[in-house]
Design a protein around this motif. Structure first.
Motif, PDB file in Angstrom:
ATOM      1  N   GLU A  14       0.295   2.825  -3.391  1.00 21.88           N
ATOM      2  CA  GLU A  14      -1.067   2.988  -3.898  1.00 21.88           C
ATOM      3  C   GLU A  14      -1.289   4.387  -4.465  1.00 21.88           C
ATOM      4  O   GLU A  14      -0.659   5.357  -4.051  1.00 21.88           O
ATOM      5  N   GLY A  15      -2.226   4.470  -5.420  1.00 19.22           N
ATOM      6  CA  GLY A  15      -2.590   5.749  -5.990  1.00 19.22           C
ATOM      7  C   GLY A  15      -1.549   6.314  -6.941  1.00 19.22           C
ATOM      8  O   GLY A  15      -1.546   7.508  -7.227  1.00 19.22           O
ATOM      9  N   ASP A  16      -0.627   5.468  -7.426  1.00 22.24           N
ATOM     10  CA  ASP A  16       0.446   5.887  -8.327  1.00 22.24           C
ATOM     11  C   ASP A  16       1.520   6.674  -7.593  1.00 22.24           C
ATOM     12  O   ASP A  16       2.294   7.407  -8.218  1.00 22.24           O
ATOM     13  N   ARG A  17       1.585   6.542  -6.262  1.00 18.74           N
ATOM     14  CA  ARG A  17       2.635   7.225  -5.511  1.00 18.74           C
ATOM     15  C   ARG A  17       3.971   6.527  -5.747  1.00 18.74           C
ATOM     16  O   ARG A  17       4.022   5.319  -5.931  1.00 18.74           O
ATOM     17  N   SER A  19       0.805  -1.222   0.000  1.00 24.49           N
ATOM     18  CA  SER A  19       0.000   0.000   0.000  1.00 24.49           C
ATOM     19  C   SER A  19       0.839   1.274   0.000  1.00 24.49           C
ATOM     20  O   SER A  19       0.313   2.371  -0.205  1.00 24.49           O
ATOM     21  N   THR A  49      -9.765  -0.657  -7.737  1.00 28.47           N
ATOM     22  CA  THR A  49      -8.623  -0.928  -6.886  1.00 28.47           C
ATOM     23  C   THR A  49      -8.934  -0.391  -5.491  1.00 28.47           C
ATOM     24  O   THR A  49      -9.802   0.478  -5.341  1.00 28.47           O
ATOM     25  N   ARG A  87      -8.716   9.064 -14.675  1.00 23.02           N
ATOM     26  CA  ARG A  87     -10.041   9.096 -14.063  1.00 23.02           C
ATOM     27  C   ARG A  87     -10.865   7.972 -14.674  1.00 23.02           C
ATOM     28  O   ARG A  87     -10.824   7.758 -15.888  1.00 23.02           O
ATOM     29  N   VAL A 110       1.426  12.265   0.276  1.00 25.09           N
ATOM     30  CA  VAL A 110       1.773  12.516  -1.123  1.00 25.09           C
ATOM     31  C   VAL A 110       3.135  13.203  -1.206  1.00 25.09           C
ATOM     32  O   VAL A 110       3.971  12.862  -2.053  1.00 25.09           O
ATOM     33  N   ALA A 116      -7.456   1.724  -3.658  1.00 25.33           N
ATOM     34  CA  ALA A 116      -7.266   3.174  -3.632  1.00 25.33           C
ATOM     35  C   ALA A 116      -7.244   3.674  -5.064  1.00 25.33           C
ATOM     36  O   ALA A 116      -6.566   3.089  -5.914  1.00 25.33           O
ATOM     37  N   PRO A 117      -7.979   4.735  -5.386  1.00 29.20           N
ATOM     38  CA  PRO A 117      -7.993   5.235  -6.764  1.00 29.20           C
ATOM     39  C   PRO A 117      -6.621   5.756  -7.178  1.00 29.20           C
ATOM     40  O   PRO A 117      -5.862   6.294  -6.365  1.00 29.20           O
ATOM     41  N   THR A 118      -6.309   5.591  -8.445  1.00 25.74           N
ATOM     42  CA  THR A 118      -5.036   6.062  -8.963  1.00 25.74           C
ATOM     43  C   THR A 118      -5.152   7.512  -9.418  1.00 25.74           C
ATOM     44  O   THR A 118      -6.220   7.963  -9.856  1.00 25.74           O
ATOM     45  N   PHE A 119      -4.060   8.246  -9.294  1.00 28.69           N
ATOM     46  CA  PHE A 119      -4.016   9.624  -9.795  1.00 28.69           C
ATOM     47  C   PHE A 119      -3.711   9.667 -11.287  1.00 28.69           C
ATOM     48  O   PHE A 119      -3.786  10.723 -11.906  1.00 28.69           O
TER      49      PHE A 119
END
Length: 468
Positions: free
Chosen positions: A141-144, A138, A169, A177, A434, A171-174
């Motif tokens: 997650e989110g493209d971090r 995790s 997923t 959309r 972030v 957590a939504p990815t950045f």
């Protein structure tokens, strides 16, 4: 007679030398021999001419002096919590990139050689696709972390698109959309409620679409610049479900195959896929040649189930893409259940088995293992953390994978508190914010840039040294 015999035996014979006199003669002989040898050597060295190979060989000329090349030094901050700006990373013809010792990547000679093949592919990314698979827990997650790494490579070497994405997923990815309608369910092959049938590449999870379900995909204006457009989409599914896309694309697959691909205008935003029922493994968003770093987050995963993925998945993914580097970032989910060194070694052995499995499936592809970050409000929060960090490092190096110690990069044991104070991590003292993920990504970029500069220097240095 016996008495007389006994007397004769006990009396020393006057016809033999004593042991002391023999020893003196032996030392005298050795001394005379060595003295003669030394005298002969002095005589030959003084009165005899030089040996033939010296009499007829011309004297060696003086070698031309070498001209060392100046090394350009980049000024990076030495403080462990300071953020070196991305603009200082330039791996072109630099001889070296200064780097704090704790940020450096470790590895065996074999691992360094394989990393060199990745650097070679980067140089050819203008004419071929280069794929980096980033699997992690995790923390990504989110493209971090992945997103910053992708943007760095695409800015330098080309490529447009986020790579692999999935509708649902944790957590939504950045990166994009997306939205769904109808019945769409996510099933994971890892975690507490794992389903072995869902253990499929690339996400080790699937999305199951029931009848009359749709998936709409759009660019995200908040995403990084090179993620906002793409012209190719490859859809991978289990089985042969039928998909319809609108608006219409310039080219579409002719059959309902497991791997389907569409091409469309790069500037056209928004696509909706409809299906009467399918199991989706993922969709790959690209735009021809360039570098694509895939964010494959596995919340709750520990990196121990790759060896249970069907071999056919590994082969198909290698045929359809170009795996050039694998990044594994695991360990945080295992730490709370590890209390001592023995438990850490047991977990690390499973990770090592998975590293070897990936190496067997994708021979020659380098693997970079990123250890767990620092965790907890103090060094005593997780007693097994240090054991886990050490065991994973030793296992990665023993299996010829590269290793990057994220805890050391943060500042060592206890660094998480400082990151929380700086708002680089959340109040749980486990996950990056972030801003913190961006900081970790920048330091990883610096570490890779450092190794690439050294690799490039080794290739051109012999030619430089031969210049008079």
């Amino acid at each position: 007679m016996p008495g007389a015999l006994e007397r004769r035996v006990g009396q020393p014979s006057s016809g033999h030398a004593s042991p002391n006199s023999l020893a003196m003669k032996s030392w005298a002989s050795w001394g005379l021999m060595w003295g003669s040898f030394l005298a002969l050597w002095v005589a030959l060295n003084t009165w005899m001419p030089a040996p033939p190979w010296r009499l007829f060989s011309p004297p060696a000329g003086r070698m031309a002096p070498m001209a060392p090349k100046p090394v350009q030094v980049l000024g990076l901050p030495d403080a462990p919590n300071a953020s070196p700006p991305l603009t200082t990373v330039d791996v072109e013809p630099l001889d070296s990139v200064p780097l704090p010792p704790s940020w450096k990547i470790a590895g065996s000679a074999r691992a360094w050689f394989q990393l060199g093949t990745f650097f070679q592919k980067l140089e050819q990314a203008h004419r071929m696709q280069v794929d980096v698979y980033h699997w992690g827990d995790s923390q990504i997650e989110g493209d971090r972390i992945t997103g910053a790494l992708r943007e760095h490579f695409q800015k330098k070497h080309g490529g447009q698109g986020a790579g692999w994405v999935m509708p649902l997923t944790p957590a939504p990815t950045f990166a994009v959309r997306q939205s769904t309608t109808g019945e769409v369910r996510r099933v994971a092959g890892f975690g507490p409620r794992r389903d072995a049938e869902a253990r499929r590449l690339p996400f080790l999870a699937v999305n199951r679409f029931d009848s009359a379900s749709t998936w709409t995909l759009r660019s995200n204006p908040m995403a990084r610049a090179h993620c906002q457009t793409w012209s190719n989409m490859a859809l991978w599914q289990a089985g042969e479900g039928q998909w319809d896309v609108s608006p219409r694309t310039t080219s579409s697959p002719s059959a309902a195959a497991p791997w389907q691909a569409w091409t469309h205008e790069e500037g056209l935003d928004g696509r909706t896929w409809r299906t009467a029922g399918a199991t989706l493994l993922g969709a790959n968003l690209t735009s021809g040649p360039g570098v694509y770093v895939h964010n494959l987050a596995m919340r709750g995963g520990s990196g121990t189930l790759f060896d249970d993925v069907p071999d056919a998945d590994w082969h198909l993914l290698q045929e359809q893409t170009n795996p050039a580097l694998v990044v594994l970032q695991f360990g945080g989910n295992a730490v709370p259940s590890i209390a001592n060194a023995k438990g850490a070694r047991r977990y690390a052995q499973k990770v090592g088995q998975n590293i070897r499995h990936i190496q067997a499936q994708w021979p020659g592809v380098p693997i970079l293992f990123i250890g767990p970050s620092d965790m907890g409000k103090n060094v005593n929060t997780y007693p097994g953390l240090q054991h886990t960090v050490t065991a994973l490092r030793d296992t990665a190096l023993a299996n010829h994978a590269l290793h990057w110690d994220l805890q050391a990069v943060m500042g060592g044991p206890g660094a998480m508190k400082r990151w929380v104070d700086q708002r680089w991590a959340g109040d749980d003292h486990v996950h990056f914010s972030v801003r913190g993920a961006q900081e970790a990504a920048q330091r990883l970029i610096q570490a890779l840039a450092h190794e690439r500069a050294l690799w490039a220097n080794r290739r051109i240095q012999p030619a430089k040294l031969m210049e008079p």
